[in-house]
Design a protein around this motif. Structure first.
Motif, PDB file in Angstrom:
ATOM      1  N   PHE A 108       0.810  -1.239   0.019  1.00 41.72           N
ATOM      2  CA  PHE A 108      -0.142  -0.182  -0.270  1.00 41.72           C
ATOM      3  C   PHE A 108       0.984   1.160  -0.141  1.00 41.72           C
ATOM      4  CE2 PHE A 108       1.024  -0.384   4.555  1.00 41.72           C
ATOM      5  CZ  PHE A 108       0.833   0.992   4.771  1.00 41.72           C
ATOM      6  N   SER A 109       0.215   2.239  -0.224  1.00 47.14           N
ATOM      7  CA  SER A 109       1.197   3.607  -0.537  1.00 47.14           C
ATOM      8  C   SER A 109       0.551   4.769   0.576  1.00 47.14           C
ATOM      9  CB  SER A 109       1.077   4.340  -1.729  1.00 47.14           C
ATOM     10  OG  SER A 109       1.651   3.379  -2.704  1.00 47.14           O
ATOM     11  N   LEU A 110       1.466   5.676   0.871  1.00 49.78           N
ATOM     12  CA  LEU A 110       1.198   6.630   1.758  1.00 49.78           C
ATOM     13  C   LEU A 110       1.492   8.034   1.062  1.00 49.78           C
ATOM     14  CD1 LEU A 110       0.062   7.959   4.433  1.00 49.78           C
ATOM     15  CD2 LEU A 110       2.318   7.496   5.409  1.00 49.78           C
ATOM     16  N   VAL A 111       0.708   9.009   1.072  1.00 47.47           N
ATOM     17  CA  VAL A 111       1.028  10.134   0.133  1.00 47.47           C
ATOM     18  C   VAL A 111       0.872  11.478   0.999  1.00 47.47           C
ATOM     19  CG1 VAL A 111       0.623  11.587  -1.619  1.00 47.47           C
ATOM     20  CG2 VAL A 111       0.216   9.154  -2.045  1.00 47.47           C
ATOM     21  N   PHE A 112       1.913  12.269   1.170  1.00 46.67           N
ATOM     22  CA  PHE A 112       1.769  13.868   1.999  1.00 46.67           C
ATOM     23  C   PHE A 112       1.494  14.678   1.084  1.00 46.67           C
ATOM     24  CE2 PHE A 112       4.204  12.230   6.040  1.00 46.67           C
ATOM     25  CZ  PHE A 112       2.965  11.632   6.449  1.00 46.67           C
ATOM     26  N   VAL A 113       0.483  15.466   1.203  1.00 47.06           N
ATOM     27  CA  VAL A 113       0.468  16.615   0.290  1.00 47.06           C
ATOM     28  C   VAL A 113       0.556  17.913   0.757  1.00 47.06           C
ATOM     29  CG1 VAL A 113      -1.198  17.613  -1.433  1.00 47.06           C
ATOM     30  CG2 VAL A 113      -1.514  15.132  -1.214  1.00 47.06           C
ATOM     31  N   GLU A 114       1.326  18.948   0.296  1.00 49.60           N
ATOM     32  CA  GLU A 114       1.247  20.322   0.877  1.00 49.60           C
ATOM     33  C   GLU A 114       0.986  21.327  -0.140  1.00 49.60           C
ATOM     34  OE1 GLU A 114       4.726  23.091   2.890  1.00 49.60           O
ATOM     35  OE2 GLU A 114       4.740  20.973   3.491  1.00 49.60           O
ATOM     36  N   ILE A 115      -0.107  22.151   0.303  1.00 46.16           N
ATOM     37  CA  ILE A 115      -0.279  23.263  -0.532  1.00 46.16           C
ATOM     38  C   ILE A 115       0.947  24.331  -0.830  1.00 46.16           C
ATOM     39  CG2 ILE A 115      -1.756  25.343  -0.902  1.00 46.16           C
ATOM     40  CD1 ILE A 115      -3.847  23.775   0.996  1.00 46.16           C
ATOM     41  N   ASP A 116       1.329  24.544  -1.993  1.00 51.88           N
ATOM     42  CA  ASP A 116       2.210  25.505  -2.301  1.00 51.88           C
ATOM     43  C   ASP A 116       1.930  26.823  -1.785  1.00 51.88           C
ATOM     44  OD1 ASP A 116       4.100  23.493  -3.409  1.00 51.88           O
ATOM     45  OD2 ASP A 116       3.066  23.707  -5.584  1.00 51.88           O
ATOM     46  N   PRO A 117       3.168  27.729  -1.418  1.00 47.47           N
ATOM     47  CA  PRO A 117       2.911  28.909  -0.954  1.00 47.47           C
ATOM     48  C   PRO A 117       1.931  29.778  -2.134  1.00 47.47           C
ATOM     49  CG  PRO A 117       5.099  28.511  -0.342  1.00 47.47           C
ATOM     50  CD  PRO A 117       4.420  27.252  -1.256  1.00 47.47           C
ATOM     51  N   PRO A 118       1.014  30.528  -1.841  1.00 45.63           N
ATOM     52  CA  PRO A 118       0.156  31.239  -2.756  1.00 45.63           C
ATOM     53  C   PRO A 118       0.942  32.453  -3.277  1.00 45.63           C
ATOM     54  CG  PRO A 118      -0.480  31.859  -0.517  1.00 45.63           C
ATOM     55  CD  PRO A 118       0.546  30.536  -0.293  1.00 45.63           C
ATOM     56  N   PRO A 119       0.551  33.150  -4.331  1.00 43.38           N
ATOM     57  CA  PRO A 119       1.339  34.325  -4.714  1.00 43.38           C
ATOM     58  C   PRO A 119       1.001  35.167  -3.818  1.00 43.38           C
ATOM     59  CG  PRO A 119       0.080  33.414  -6.493  1.00 43.38           C
ATOM     60  CD  PRO A 119      -0.532  32.620  -5.297  1.00 43.38           C
ATOM     61  N   ALA A 120       1.896  36.436  -4.070  1.00 39.82           N
ATOM     62  CA  ALA A 120       1.674  37.562  -2.943  1.00 39.82           C
ATOM     63  C   ALA A 120       0.558  38.214  -2.890  1.00 39.82           C
ATOM     64  CB  ALA A 120       2.870  38.836  -3.491  1.00 39.82           C
ATOM     65  N   ASP A 121      -0.203  38.258  -4.157  1.00 37.92           N
ATOM     66  CA  ASP A 121      -1.210  39.017  -4.269  1.00 37.92           C
ATOM     67  C   ASP A 121      -2.491  38.186  -3.524  1.00 37.92           C
ATOM     68  OD1 ASP A 121      -1.446  37.322  -6.178  1.00 37.92           O
ATOM     69  OD2 ASP A 121      -2.726  38.292  -7.456  1.00 37.92           O
ATOM     70  N   ALA A 122      -2.393  37.247  -3.610  1.00 43.03           N
ATOM     71  CA  ALA A 122      -3.487  36.119  -2.897  1.00 43.03           C
ATOM     72  C   ALA A 122      -3.330  36.216  -1.368  1.00 43.03           C
ATOM     73  CB  ALA A 122      -3.360  34.773  -3.734  1.00 43.03           C
ATOM     74  N   ARG A 123      -2.010  36.187  -0.893  1.00 47.98           N
ATOM     75  CA  ARG A 123      -1.576  36.225   0.537  1.00 47.98           C
ATOM     76  C   ARG A 123      -2.648  37.099   1.357  1.00 47.98           C
ATOM     77  NH1 ARG A 123       4.866  36.093   0.380  1.00 47.98           N
ATOM     78  NH2 ARG A 123       4.746  34.105  -1.173  1.00 47.98           N
TER      79      ARG A 123
ATOM     80  N   GLY B  89      10.774  23.141  -5.903  1.00 48.80           N
ATOM     81  CA  GLY B  89       9.891  24.217  -6.296  1.00 48.80           C
ATOM     82  C   GLY B  89       8.386  23.955  -6.150  1.00 48.80           C
ATOM     83  N   GLY B  90       8.141  22.893  -5.501  1.00 48.97           N
ATOM     84  CA  GLY B  90       6.350  22.353  -5.649  1.00 48.97           C
ATOM     85  C   GLY B  90       5.871  22.139  -6.891  1.00 48.97           C
ATOM     86  N   ASN B  91       4.765  21.910  -6.761  1.00 54.49           N
ATOM     87  CA  ASN B  91       3.984  21.429  -7.985  1.00 54.49           C
ATOM     88  C   ASN B  91       4.465  20.468  -8.635  1.00 54.49           C
ATOM     89  OD1 ASN B  91       1.737  21.855  -9.863  1.00 54.49           O
ATOM     90  ND2 ASN B  91       2.849  23.205 -11.097  1.00 54.49           N
ATOM     91  N   ARG B  92       5.041  19.224  -7.617  1.00 62.08           N
ATOM     92  CA  ARG B  92       5.318  18.177  -8.365  1.00 62.08           C
ATOM     93  C   ARG B  92       5.235  16.753  -7.663  1.00 62.08           C
ATOM     94  NH1 ARG B  92       9.871  18.778 -10.556  1.00 62.08           N
ATOM     95  NH2 ARG B  92      10.050  20.954 -10.490  1.00 62.08           N
ATOM     96  N   VAL B  93       5.245  15.806  -7.996  1.00 63.57           N
ATOM     97  CA  VAL B  93       5.197  14.616  -7.035  1.00 63.57           C
ATOM     98  C   VAL B  93       6.402  13.747  -7.104  1.00 63.57           C
ATOM     99  CG1 VAL B  93       3.853  12.370  -7.047  1.00 63.57           C
ATOM    100  CG2 VAL B  93       2.802  14.379  -7.862  1.00 63.57           C
ATOM    101  N   THR B  94       7.007  13.524  -6.022  1.00 57.47           N
ATOM    102  CA  THR B  94       8.339  12.836  -5.711  1.00 57.47           C
ATOM    103  C   THR B  94       8.184  11.636  -4.984  1.00 57.47           C
ATOM    104  OG1 THR B  94       9.159  15.019  -5.639  1.00 57.47           O
ATOM    105  CG2 THR B  94      10.599  13.163  -4.700  1.00 57.47           C
ATOM    106  N   LEU B  95       8.883  10.490  -5.505  1.00 55.74           N
ATOM    107  CA  LEU B  95       8.957   9.368  -4.975  1.00 55.74           C
ATOM    108  C   LEU B  95       9.982   9.049  -3.947  1.00 55.74           C
ATOM    109  CD1 LEU B  95       8.240   7.185  -8.206  1.00 55.74           C
ATOM    110  CD2 LEU B  95       6.482   7.948  -6.581  1.00 55.74           C
ATOM    111  N   ALA B  96       9.721   8.202  -2.819  1.00 57.97           N
ATOM    112  CA  ALA B  96      10.794   7.974  -1.880  1.00 57.97           C
ATOM    113  C   ALA B  96      11.427   6.922  -2.511  1.00 57.97           C
ATOM    114  CB  ALA B  96       9.930   7.325  -0.646  1.00 57.97           C
TER     115      ALA B  96
END
Length: 355
Positions: A219-234, A341-348
């Motif tokens: 089975f697999s485990l996945v951690f997901v993190e929201i990338d930092p938003p742009p400056a105008d969205a903060r 840089g985020g916005n990607r999927v990385t395997l262990a």
């Protein structure tokens, strides 16, 4: 329109039922006649007390000789009665045929006949239990039929109301049980995303680890993190983050199966458990989810907000041999995705044991 009311003869009629011979034979003839005469007087009272309505008809042509006024009123005749008329003049063809058939059967029998009749008359539906018996006058012939009509409509209406009440009660019980289940389920879910709470997810992960260890499956485990938003969205702060949480909850529920589990760990992180799924399949599924996140549009106060996520994927037993190792491997893969840089999927990394 209707014939003049016929005066009903005094009920000194002799029942054609042969069964009273068992007791009349043991009585003096005069006494037997008096008993039968008394029964004739009691018949209308008995019918009235039991809710029945008396009808007397000519057995030959089926014309009405007497109709209880209350029954005539129920049939829509008001103060009049269909005296001198037959069922063909009073009811529709199908009802008239059914009534006539029952009368002919009763006339041919020596014992009373009980039958049921349903029909519509004067805009109302009627249901009756009818007891018919052949009666002979002072001379033979003529013959007539005496019948007692018991209105079953109120009882049927009460039965229907009772059934409806029971059905409504059953529906309320089902609804109550569903609300209880929903309430229990909601207590185990995050308000914003609708996903499982971390405590419940931890239990799911522990059970999956035990099951996979025992059955030698992956089975697999996945951690997901929201990338930092742009400056105008903060500047939109927590309101924008809440909308992102809602969107992530919908996307994770839409991309996982019933046997999987997902939860919101904190303000920016999520976890996904993919039951029975290996590293390669988990990567392909999470890559599809990453693209959906990148294409998702979140609207707040008329502004369109986009977001992206970084993901780290680990699997058991290929990248870890126990739960602690699996969590550490997943954290390491997520850290690598953020470092790139985020916005990607990385395997262990897959572990290789020496011979």
């Amino acid at each position: 329109m209707l014939s003049t009311a016929v005066v009903m003869p005094q009920p000194t009629l002799t029942l054609t039922d042969s069964r009273p011979s068992a007791w009349t034979g043991a009585l003096d003839a005069a006494v037997a006649r008096e008993v039968q005469r008394s029964l004739g007087h009691l018949w209308p009272l008995l019918a009235e007390r039991t809710g029945g309505r008396l009808v007397v008809k000519d057995a030959g042509d089926g014309s009405y000789l007497w109709v209880d006024p209350a029954l005539a009123h129920d049939w829509g005749f008001g103060a009049d009665a269909p005296l001198g008329h037959s069922d063909a003049d009073t009811f529709d063809a199908a009802t008239a045929a059914a009534l006539r058939s029952a009368e002919q059967t009763a006339a041919a029998r020596s014992d009373p006949l009980c039958s049921e009749h349903r029909f519509e008359r004067a805009g109302r539906r009627h249901a009756y239990q009818v007891l018919r018996v052949g009666v002979a006058g002072a001379a033979e012939p003529p013959r007539c039929l005496v019948s007692v009509w018991i209105d079953e409509t109120p009882a049927r209406r009460r039965d229907q109301q009772l059934r409806q009440a029971l059905e409504q009660l059953e529906q309320l019980q089902h609804s109550h049980a569903a609300l209880q289940r929903d309430g229990q389920d909601q207590a185990l879910r995050d308000d914003r995303s609708g996903l499982y709470t971390p405590g419940l997810f931890e239990d799911q992960l522990r059970r999956e680890m035990d099951l996979s260890t025992r059955d030698h499956r992956e089975f697999s485990l996945v951690f997901v993190e929201i990338d930092p938003p742009p400056a105008d969205a903060r500047t939109l702060g927590d309101a924008a983050l809440a909308r992102v949480h809602e969107a992530m909850g919908r996307l994770l529920r839409g991309n996982t199966r019933a046997m999987d589990a997902s939860c919101r760990l904190d303000a920016r992180r999520f976890a996904v458990l993919l039951s029975g799924v290996g590293l390669a399949t988990a990567h392909a599924r999470m890559e599809g989810l990453r693209r959906q996140c990148a294409a998702q549009i979140v609207v707040l106060d008329g502004r369109e907000l986009g977001f992206s996520v970084a993901m780290g994927v680990a699997s058991f037993p290929h990248t870890a041999h126990d739960q602690d190792e699996l969590v550490a491997a997943c954290e390491s893969a997520l850290a690598e995705a953020r470092r790139r840089g985020g916005n990607r999927v990385t395997l262990a990394s897959i572990r290789f044991e020496g011979a």
